[in-house]
Motif scaffolding. Sequence first.
Motif, PDB file in Angstrom:
ATOM      1  N   LEU A 132       0.825  -1.206   0.000  1.00 29.46           N
ATOM      2  CA  LEU A 132       0.000   0.000   0.000  1.00 29.46           C
ATOM      3  C   LEU A 132       0.861   1.258   0.000  1.00 29.46           C
ATOM      4  CD1 LEU A 132      -2.702  -1.127   2.575  1.00 29.46           C
ATOM      5  CD2 LEU A 132      -2.931  -1.009   0.093  1.00 29.46           C
ATOM      6  N   MET A 133       2.072   1.135   0.514  1.00 23.78           N
ATOM      7  CA  MET A 133       3.023   2.254   0.543  1.00 23.78           C
ATOM      8  C   MET A 133       4.360   1.749   0.017  1.00 23.78           C
ATOM      9  SD  MET A 133       2.419   3.949   4.320  1.00 23.78           S
ATOM     10  CE  MET A 133       3.408   5.407   4.007  1.00 23.78           C
ATOM     11  N   VAL A 134       5.112   2.649  -0.590  1.00 23.70           N
ATOM     12  CA  VAL A 134       6.481   2.324  -0.977  1.00 23.70           C
ATOM     13  C   VAL A 134       7.240   1.985   0.309  1.00 23.70           C
ATOM     14  CG1 VAL A 134       8.586   3.265  -2.013  1.00 23.70           C
ATOM     15  CG2 VAL A 134       6.334   3.886  -2.945  1.00 23.70           C
ATOM     16  N   PRO A 135       7.991   0.871   0.336  1.00 23.09           N
ATOM     17  CA  PRO A 135       8.661   0.463   1.581  1.00 23.09           C
ATOM     18  C   PRO A 135       9.496   1.558   2.253  1.00 23.09           C
ATOM     19  CG  PRO A 135       8.770  -1.299  -0.020  1.00 23.09           C
ATOM     20  CD  PRO A 135       8.178  -0.109  -0.733  1.00 23.09           C
ATOM     21  N   GLU A 136      10.197   2.367   1.476  1.00 27.30           N
ATOM     22  CA  GLU A 136      11.014   3.423   2.062  1.00 27.30           C
ATOM     23  C   GLU A 136      10.133   4.487   2.731  1.00 27.30           C
ATOM     24  OE1 GLU A 136      11.364   2.408  -1.191  1.00 27.30           O
ATOM     25  OE2 GLU A 136      13.140   1.178  -0.855  1.00 27.30           O
ATOM     26  N   ASP A 137       9.005   4.827   2.090  1.00 31.73           N
ATOM     27  CA  ASP A 137       8.080   5.800   2.676  1.00 31.73           C
ATOM     28  C   ASP A 137       7.471   5.252   3.959  1.00 31.73           C
ATOM     29  OD1 ASP A 137       8.614   7.434   0.516  1.00 31.73           O
ATOM     30  OD2 ASP A 137       6.701   7.042  -0.499  1.00 31.73           O
ATOM     31  N   PHE A 138       7.126   3.959   3.932  1.00 33.67           N
ATOM     32  CA  PHE A 138       6.559   3.324   5.117  1.00 33.67           C
ATOM     33  C   PHE A 138       7.553   3.390   6.274  1.00 33.67           C
ATOM     34  CE2 PHE A 138       6.101  -0.626   7.642  1.00 33.67           C
ATOM     35  CZ  PHE A 138       4.887  -0.349   8.226  1.00 33.67           C
ATOM     36  N   ALA A 139       8.798   3.026   6.016  1.00 34.14           N
ATOM     37  CA  ALA A 139       9.820   3.045   7.059  1.00 34.14           C
ATOM     38  C   ALA A 139      10.010   4.457   7.599  1.00 34.14           C
ATOM     39  CB  ALA A 139      11.149   2.497   6.515  1.00 34.14           C
ATOM     40  N   SER A 140      10.018   5.426   6.729  1.00 33.87           N
ATOM     41  CA  SER A 140      10.193   6.826   7.137  1.00 33.87           C
ATOM     42  C   SER A 140       9.032   7.298   8.017  1.00 33.87           C
ATOM     43  CB  SER A 140      10.326   7.705   5.904  1.00 33.87           C
ATOM     44  OG  SER A 140      10.394   9.048   6.260  1.00 33.87           O
ATOM     45  N   GLU A 141       7.809   6.972   7.615  1.00 31.43           N
ATOM     46  CA  GLU A 141       6.622   7.393   8.373  1.00 31.43           C
ATOM     47  C   GLU A 141       6.574   6.717   9.741  1.00 31.43           C
ATOM     48  OE1 GLU A 141       4.468   9.867   7.754  1.00 31.43           O
ATOM     49  OE2 GLU A 141       5.739  10.288   6.014  1.00 31.43           O
ATOM     50  N   ILE A 142       6.912   5.429   9.803  1.00 31.92           N
ATOM     51  CA  ILE A 142       6.940   4.721  11.088  1.00 31.92           C
ATOM     52  C   ILE A 142       7.981   5.360  11.996  1.00 31.92           C
ATOM     53  CG2 ILE A 142       7.725   2.551  12.171  1.00 31.92           C
ATOM     54  CD1 ILE A 142       4.914   2.269  11.379  1.00 31.92           C
ATOM     55  N   GLN A 143       9.134   5.656  11.434  1.00 34.75           N
ATOM     56  CA  GLN A 143      10.192   6.282  12.232  1.00 34.75           C
ATOM     57  C   GLN A 143       9.715   7.612  12.809  1.00 34.75           C
ATOM     58  OE1 GLN A 143      13.923   6.716  10.186  1.00 34.75           O
ATOM     59  NE2 GLN A 143      14.851   7.848  11.870  1.00 34.75           N
ATOM     60  N   LYS A 144       9.051   8.437  12.002  1.00 38.67           N
ATOM     61  CA  LYS A 144       8.545   9.726  12.484  1.00 38.67           C
ATOM     62  C   LYS A 144       7.520   9.537  13.598  1.00 38.67           C
ATOM     63  CE  LYS A 144       8.723  11.951   8.001  1.00 38.67           C
ATOM     64  NZ  LYS A 144       7.876  12.504   6.949  1.00 38.67           N
ATOM     65  N   LEU A 145       6.623   8.589  13.401  1.00 38.65           N
ATOM     66  CA  LEU A 145       5.575   8.358  14.402  1.00 38.65           C
ATOM     67  C   LEU A 145       6.128   7.847  15.723  1.00 38.65           C
ATOM     68  CD1 LEU A 145       2.865   6.700  12.149  1.00 38.65           C
ATOM     69  CD2 LEU A 145       2.645   8.881  13.345  1.00 38.65           C
ATOM     70  N   MET A 146       7.170   7.053  15.654  1.00 36.72           N
ATOM     71  CA  MET A 146       7.671   6.390  16.862  1.00 36.72           C
ATOM     72  C   MET A 146       8.736   7.193  17.599  1.00 36.72           C
ATOM     73  SD  MET A 146       5.654   3.927  16.949  1.00 36.72           S
ATOM     74  CE  MET A 146       6.258   2.907  18.268  1.00 36.72           C
ATOM     75  N   GLU A 147       9.170   8.305  17.044  1.00 34.39           N
ATOM     76  CA  GLU A 147      10.201   9.105  17.715  1.00 34.39           C
ATOM     77  C   GLU A 147       9.633   9.812  18.928  1.00 34.39           C
ATOM     78  OE1 GLU A 147      11.801  11.552  14.561  1.00 34.39           O
ATOM     79  OE2 GLU A 147      13.318  10.067  14.123  1.00 34.39           O
TER      80      GLU A 147
END
Length: 147
Positions: A132-147
Amino acid sequence: MNQFLGNFEAKADAKGRIFVPAAFRKLLQLQGEEWLVLRKDIFQDCLVLYPGSVWEKEIEILRNKLNKWNKTEQQVFRQFVLDAERLEMDGSGRVLVSKRYLELVDIDTHVRFLGVDNTIEIWAKDKLEKPLMVPEDFASEIQKLME
């Protein structure tokens, strides 16, 4: 409230009946859920099954956020419930999804059930073949949310 988890393939028959995956049926039974609500997702091209108790909580939250004396907010509430339909599983564990809903999300025969927290999504199988998301975008968004 237990969470639905998993990704299961199923088929819709000619009448629109679809077997709810056994893992999800078991969880619904354990929770004492007797009915479900189906509506198209607001953001994604899929259908969402809400257990009855989850639907009631969602409606209460929405109602509490809206002013019933505000015309626009009343229209938002109406639209949300207008697009909803109450369903019950038959004795075999199937739900009957009307052709209107199947057509809204381009479901022909092959579907995927996706457990998403306290709801169950129904997707056309081919729409979940790719991420559903490009893997790199997904990883980036998760990182932002979890910081």
